[in-house]
Design an enzyme around this catalytic site. Structure first.
Site, short mmCIF file in Angstrom:
data_model
loop_
_atom_site.label_atom_id
_atom_site.label_comp_id
_atom_site.label_asym_id
_atom_site.label_seq_id
_atom_site.Cartn_x
_atom_site.Cartn_y
_atom_site.Cartn_z
N ASP A 42 0.73 -1.24 0.06
CA ASP A 42 0.12 0.04 0.13
C ASP A 42 0.95 1.07 -0.09
O ASP A 42 2.21 1.08 0.37
CB ASP A 42 -0.88 -0.10 1.17
N ASP A 57 -10.75 2.02 -3.15
CA ASP A 57 -11.54 1.83 -1.76
C ASP A 57 -12.87 1.92 -1.81
O ASP A 57 -13.63 1.35 -0.74
CB ASP A 57 -11.12 2.90 -0.69
C1 GLA Z 1 -5.73 1.98 2.09
C2 GLA Z 1 -6.24 0.95 1.42
C3 GLA Z 1 -7.19 -0.08 2.06
C4 GLA Z 1 -6.74 -0.38 3.40
C5 GLA Z 1 -6.17 0.80 4.03
C6 GLA Z 1 -5.45 0.28 5.37
O1 GLA Z 1 -6.78 3.04 2.43
O2 GLA Z 1 -6.67 1.19 -0.05
O3 GLA Z 1 -7.58 -1.06 1.34
O4 GLA Z 1 -5.72 -1.44 2.98
O5 GLA Z 1 -5.31 1.60 3.58
O6 GLA Z 1 -5.13 1.33 6.17
#
Ligand code: GLA
Length: 736
Positions: free
Chosen positions: A478, A548
């Site tokens: 990420d 997301d």
């Molecule tokens: C980001 C990702 C999510 C999740 C969060 C965790 O927003 O896109 O899928 O993994 O971080 O903090």
């Protein structure tokens, strides 16, 4: 030979399948762009350059040299010599001058395609070979050499471009703009298509006619960004999914970029793409080199749909690597939306147990398993197990999950550091910052200085420690914030502006190490959802979290936009809980499955707490995904509906390359009171063959009828599950 050079006319012809791209050495040893479009038999079409129209060439009329330079279509235009359109190259030489004047020196043509040092790029395979042309240009005044690199994929309408610079003089100089490609078009009758958005709304399609001046999209955020994707297409005004000429450009890079079309005084279009010149500098000491990343150029004479399918074929065969390149991905369940930071070993195991019974194949533990992380305000950089949360340790959890017959995957955010972390306390200078200035926090975190090898080595050693001590078969990498106060404690003043690019190179270096050392691990990238969905990342990771926003209806637009240049099989897509955590919408479980099936497929919910009715649907949903995934991964994708134009329905297809079967998916977004069914024309089938829909094996319909006349969808109120808003259905056509 897909690349030829005509000695007499000094012209180059690059033939990529049905596309020709031509340029030639013209007066003054400049490189003039001749033609880009559908293939033509002729070799020398130099009338297209209009060199016989005034102003004449500098040799015959030096008085109007600047006018000449400002009107000629150039392959790689330089700043400072009288071409006032957007230039591809600008320098700062040792005398403080910014002018550069590249002229042709030599060229070579060879089989294959070179790798780009430190950078991701497309490559050849036996199935999809390429030839390369390198044209060496020189600025005699400063000694800056630029090698323009063109590769031509013979079986695809694809040409790639990049540039290699070398300082051949004994004095230092700086590149202050080093774009990767410039393409000139002889008219301005184009629409520009771009993919724009925001967090939870990535890659929405925008389309607007070009007008005088410069129209650009860019990123200056240190990543390719939620806001603008490094993609742009120029198409004829009347081009649509199936008709019209389209030129697509995609930048194989994950940092700052620019894509710009400029309509000039003569109503011509100059398109440029490359690293964003904003705040870019690169010092070249004597003998040093710099490589500008790759631009992929796709030409389609049959609309936007064909352009997309060419991109998909190229990326699936010539960009994505590793064990999962041609393999179905394990069906995963991710705990993020199920638990957020609030979990422990028992909770995760209870989810895994239930999931394994339903046929889910992998448990992915998301954010919160390390340091002392209970919220997003600590511990990034401390990649050791949070034992209080994971009682018994990570290995114990992984072993237990494995015992259930499931794989185990883990989340990392390797580029980041929290102010509240052991790492930051030990090495505050490892964060990107400008000494003496306040550091901007974003999501309570700072960005590590990935230009520094010791920083990358340290993070990697911590990751290795985790990976070597438990059976981890998937990583979610990420990246949850953008760069600010871009300065490095390790770079000298004259190289500080290089940090933007050095950062990206550092990310590539670490991803490269990870994928080389752990070839069996499936790597999925993510950046606050889909802020780093670009071809640079696809080179390292065969799938990227799309957004997301997991709401099935929002995903229709996001996935449609993403499919403009990225294969559906690379899109991270999950069935999540309702009401949806981002938009609060309730959609049927079945529709959520149908929409996620377009991508990698998985679940992101607490499977122990969803309604029994939904849970009961999971095994059949998984079977359906397994049945159709080969078509999604290897077939041709056809967009039929377009939510950007009519947001009441959507539909798309995947058709086998040999046209033996096709999957049709339909989503009714809004019911239409007292209307008959929609008539929808299918695409991509064999017009001369007969097909039947799997549920009606006796009813044969010709491909021609299905495509030219269409089907009624849905047949009647309530039929095939199409009942009410957000309902969906799939049809499976099989060749008789
Ligand atoms: C980001 C990702 C999510 C999740 C969060 C965790 O927003 O896109 O899928 O993994 O971080 O903090």
């Amino acid at each position: 030979m897909s690349i030829t050079y005509n000695e007499k006319s000094r012209s180059f012809k690059l033939r990529a399948n049905n596309t020709d791209y031509m340029f030639k050495v013209i007066n003054g040893e400049y490189l003039g762009h001749v033609y880009y479009g559908k293939k033509v038999p002729d070799e020398d079409m130099d009338w297209l350059l209009r060199l016989d129209e005034s102003p004449f060439t500098p040799e015959t009329n030096n008085r109007d040299r600047a006018v000449y330079l400002d009107t000629t279509p150039f392959e790689y235009p330089c700043f400072g010599i009288g071409d006032y359109r957007e230039s591809a190259l600008k320098i700062l030489d040792s005398e403080g001058m910014s002018t550069c004047d590249l002229r042709y020196v030599s060229h070579k043509i060879y089989e294959g395609k070179p790798a780009l040092e430190g950078l991701p790029a497309t490559f050849t395979t036996d199935k999809s070979p390429a030839q390369t042309l390198e044209v060496t240009m020189l600025d005699a005044h400063t000694g800056l050499e630029a090698v323009l690199v063109y590769s031509v994929f013979e079986n695809l309408d694809v040409i790639t471009r990049s540039v290699r610079f070398r300082n051949t003089s004994d004095k230092p100089l700086k590149l202050t703009r080093a774009l990767s490609a410039c393409v000139e078009f002889d008219h301005d009758k184009f629409d520009m298509i771009t993919l724009n958005g925001s967090w939870a709304r990535e890659r929405h399609i925008e389309r607007a006619p070009l007008h005088h001046g410069k129209q650009s999209i860019d990123s200056c955020r240190g990543e390719s960004s939620h806001q603008n994707n490094p993609f742009a297409a120029l198409c004829e005004h009347n081009a649509d999914e199936d008709r019209g000429e389209v030129f697509g450009f995609n930048f194989v890079y994950s940092g700052n970029f620019i894509a710009q079309a400029e309509v000039t005084q003569h109503k011509k279009t100059r398109f440029v793409m490359g690293i964003n010149p904003l705040d870019f500098e690169w010092l070249l000491e004597s003998g040093e080199t710099f490589t500008a990343p790759e631009v992929v150029m796709v030409h389609s004479d049959e609309g936007i749909g064909k352009m997309s399918r060419i991109f998909h074929d190229l990326y699936r065969e010539n960009l994505i690597r590793g064990e999962y390149k041609n393999k179905r991905r394990p069906i995963l369940i991710n705990n993020w939306e199920a638990t957020y930071f609030d979990f422990n070993t028992d909770k995760i195991l209870s989810i895994a147990k239930e999931a394994s019974k339903l046929g889910i194949e992998m448990l992915v533990l998301d954010d919160g398993w390390f340091g002392h992380r209970d919220s997003d305000n600590s511990s990034l950089g401390d990649w050791f197990v949070y034992e209080k949360k994971l009682q018994g340790g990570l290995k114990h959890l992984v072993d237990e999950v494995n015992k259930l017959g499931m794989k185990f995957g883990l989340w990392f955010e390797p580029e980041m550091v929290s102010p509240d972390s052991d790492l930051y306390r030990a090495h505050p200078d490892w964060a990107i910052q400008i000494k003496g200035r306040d550091m901007t926090l974003c999501r309570e975190q700072y960005v590590l200085d990935y230009s520094r090898k010791e920083v990358r080595d340290y993070v990697y050693s911590m990751m290795k420690n985790i990976l070597d001590n438990a059976n981890i078969e998937y990583i979610k990498w990420d990246m949850n914030r953008q760069l600010t106060e871009v300065g490095s404690a390790a770079l000298p003043a004259e190289r500080q502006r290089e940090l933007w690019h050095r950062y990206v190179l550092g990310v590539y270096d670490l991803m490269g190490r990870l994928t080389t050392d752990y070839p069996h691990i499936l790597l999925e990238n993510c950046s606050g959802g889909g802020a780093r969905f670009d071809p640079g990342i696809l080179y390292f990771s065969p799938q990227i979290w799309c957004s997301d926003d997991t709401d099935a209806i929002e995903r229709l637009k996001i996935q449609h936009g993403t499919s403009i240049c990225y294969p559906c099989s690379t899109m991270g897509a999950h069935v999540s809980d309702c009401p949806n955590h981002t938009v609060g919408r309730n959609t049927p479980f079945r529709t959520r499955g149908h929409v996620a099936m377009v991508g990698t497929f998985g679940y992101e919910l607490d499977v122990t707490r969803i309604p029994q009715e939904d849970r009961d649907m999971i095994p059949a949903q998984i079977d359906e995904f397994k049945k159709y995934n080969p078509l999604v991964r290897t077939g041709d994708h056809y967009r039929i509906g377009n939510m950007f134009e009519d947001n009441t329905w959507d539909a798309w297809m995947f058709v086998a390359k040999d046209k033996s079967e096709a999957l049709f998916e339909f989503v009714q977004v809004m019911a239409r009171p007292n209307m008959r069914s929609r008539r929808i024309k299918l695409k991509g089938l064999d017009p001369d063959a007969y097909y039947y829909e799997e549920s009606e094996p006796d009813k044969l319909i010709s491909g021609a009828a299905l495509m030219n006349a269409g089907i009624n969808c849905a047949k009647a109120w309530g039929a095939d599950g199409i009942k009410g808003d957000y309902s969906s259905k799939i049809l499976h056509y099989i060749k008789h």
